[in-house]
Design an enzyme around this catalytic site. Structure first.
Site, PDB file in Angstrom:
ATOM      1  N   GLY A 284      32.010  46.019  39.083  1.00  0.00           N
ATOM      2  CA  GLY A 284      31.347  47.094  39.056  1.00  0.00           C
ATOM      3  C   GLY A 284      31.284  47.604  37.681  1.00  0.00           C
ATOM      4  O   GLY A 284      31.346  46.657  36.696  1.00  0.00           O
ATOM      5  N   GLU A 285      31.690  48.865  37.202  1.00  0.00           N
ATOM      6  CA  GLU A 285      31.514  49.248  35.805  1.00  0.00           C
ATOM      7  C   GLU A 285      32.851  50.012  35.440  1.00  0.00           C
ATOM      8  O   GLU A 285      33.140  50.740  36.079  1.00  0.00           O
ATOM      9  CB  GLU A 285      30.378  50.020  35.403  1.00  0.00           C
ATOM     10  N   SER A 286      33.951  49.200  34.910  1.00  0.00           N
ATOM     11  CA  SER A 286      35.304  49.733  34.830  1.00  0.00           C
ATOM     12  C   SER A 286      35.270  51.123  34.316  1.00  0.00           C
ATOM     13  O   SER A 286      36.232  51.723  34.750  1.00  0.00           O
ATOM     14  CB  SER A 286      35.862  48.712  34.050  1.00  0.00           C
TER      15      SER A 286
ATOM     16  N   CYS B 140      36.312  40.955  38.356  1.00  0.00           N
ATOM     17  CA  CYS B 140      35.233  41.530  37.327  1.00  0.00           C
ATOM     18  C   CYS B 140      36.108  42.956  36.970  1.00  0.00           C
ATOM     19  O   CYS B 140      37.105  42.872  36.150  1.00  0.00           O
ATOM     20  CB  CYS B 140      33.914  41.680  37.798  1.00  0.00           C
TER      21      CYS B 140
ATOM     22  N   ARG C 114      36.952  42.625  27.267  1.00  0.00           N
ATOM     23  CA  ARG C 114      35.793  43.076  28.191  1.00  0.00           C
ATOM     24  C   ARG C 114      34.680  42.283  27.789  1.00  0.00           C
ATOM     25  O   ARG C 114      34.518  41.789  26.493  1.00  0.00           O
ATOM     26  CB  ARG C 114      35.644  44.704  28.243  1.00  0.00           C
TER      27      ARG C 114
ATOM     28  N   ARG D 161      28.290  40.492  33.023  1.00  0.00           N
ATOM     29  CA  ARG D 161      29.010  41.171  32.099  1.00  0.00           C
ATOM     30  C   ARG D 161      30.327  41.188  32.097  1.00  0.00           C
ATOM     31  O   ARG D 161      31.408  42.000  32.079  1.00  0.00           O
ATOM     32  CB  ARG D 161      28.640  42.614  31.936  1.00  0.00           C
TER      33      ARG D 161
ATOM     34  N   HIS E 276      32.339  37.471  40.202  1.00  0.00           N
ATOM     35  CA  HIS E 276      31.910  38.007  41.573  1.00  0.00           C
ATOM     36  C   HIS E 276      32.081  37.100  42.602  1.00  0.00           C
ATOM     37  O   HIS E 276      30.870  36.726  43.000  1.00  0.00           O
ATOM     38  CB  HIS E 276      30.793  38.766  41.389  1.00  0.00           C
TER      39      HIS E 276
ATOM     40  N   GLU F  10      32.276  37.623  45.772  1.00  0.00           N
ATOM     41  CA  GLU F  10      31.723  38.399  46.879  1.00  0.00           C
ATOM     42  C   GLU F  10      30.254  38.331  46.759  1.00  0.00           C
ATOM     43  O   GLU F  10      29.364  38.738  47.928  1.00  0.00           O
ATOM     44  CB  GLU F  10      32.052  39.885  47.025  1.00  0.00           C
TER      45      GLU F  10
END
Length: 196
Positions: free
Chosen positions: A49-51, A81, A108, A137, A172, A174
């Site tokens: 996701g977005e850390s 991720c 990152r 990303r 990812h 998944e």
């Protein structure tokens, strides 16, 4: 046989996709949205996701200390991720780690911006050969501690590793129909619970 329950931290990110991958492997999945649910599960996935957003939500809902306690408990954790960034003991440019459980140093956004996302087949030690790996990303692992096993590399960068009950990858797993990496984690959880 749903002999174990795998939690997916349900604050932000690719939650549904991880749940589908867990269930495809015959294990029970729990979307973890409150602290009590951490007591019900045998292993935890922290999704991509977005850390920064994920950390903000972890703080907002007081998840940080319970997540650290979960890590200390010996139950397996898998960060994909952004989840890898949260698990790492150190992150480039940050003075303090997040959960700080896995002895890796992370950089990152190592592979470019969203528009530079790509998919590549990776050979992952002990997991799968030719595993379709989606990089969005993505971070990479710059350094590992002495007890960390490197599982996969891409362009001379470490993109998957394991340390005891901690598993992490830059990509990812998944987001594909190939559930072998999730299967590997589920087997880690089963072994931890002495399910054979």
């Amino acid at each position: 046989m749903r002999d174990i329950k795998i939690g997916v931290l349900g604050l932000q990110g690719a939650v549904r996709e991880h749940v589908a991958a867990i269930e495809a492997n015959g294990a029970g999945a729990v979307v973890v949205k409150n602290l009590e649910q951490l007591k019900e599960i045998d292993g935890l996935i922290i999704p991509g996701g977005e850390s920064t957003t994920m950390r903000r939500l972890i703080d907002k809902y007081d998840f940080m200390d319970p997540l650290k306690e979960f890590a200390i408990s010996g139950k397996p954790m898998f960060g994909t991720c952004a989840g890898l960034i949260l698990l790492a003991k150190s992150v480039e440019g940050y003075e303090e780690p997040h959960i700080g459980a896995m002895d890796v140093h992370i950089e990152r956004n190592s592979f470019g911006r969203q528009k530079e996302s790509f998919e590549v087949d990776l050979d992952i030690s002990g997991v799968a050969n030719g595993f379709p790996s989606v990089f969005i990303r993505a971070p990479h692992i710059v350094r590992v501690g002495k007890n960390v096993e490197i599982l996969a590399m891409h362009n001379n960068r470490i993109v998957a590793a394991r340390e005891g009950q901690f598993l992490g990858c830059s990509f990812h797993p998944e987001l594909t129909k190939d559930h072998r990496f999730n299967s590997y984690f589920i087997n880690m959880v089963r072994k931890q619970k002495d399910y054979y």
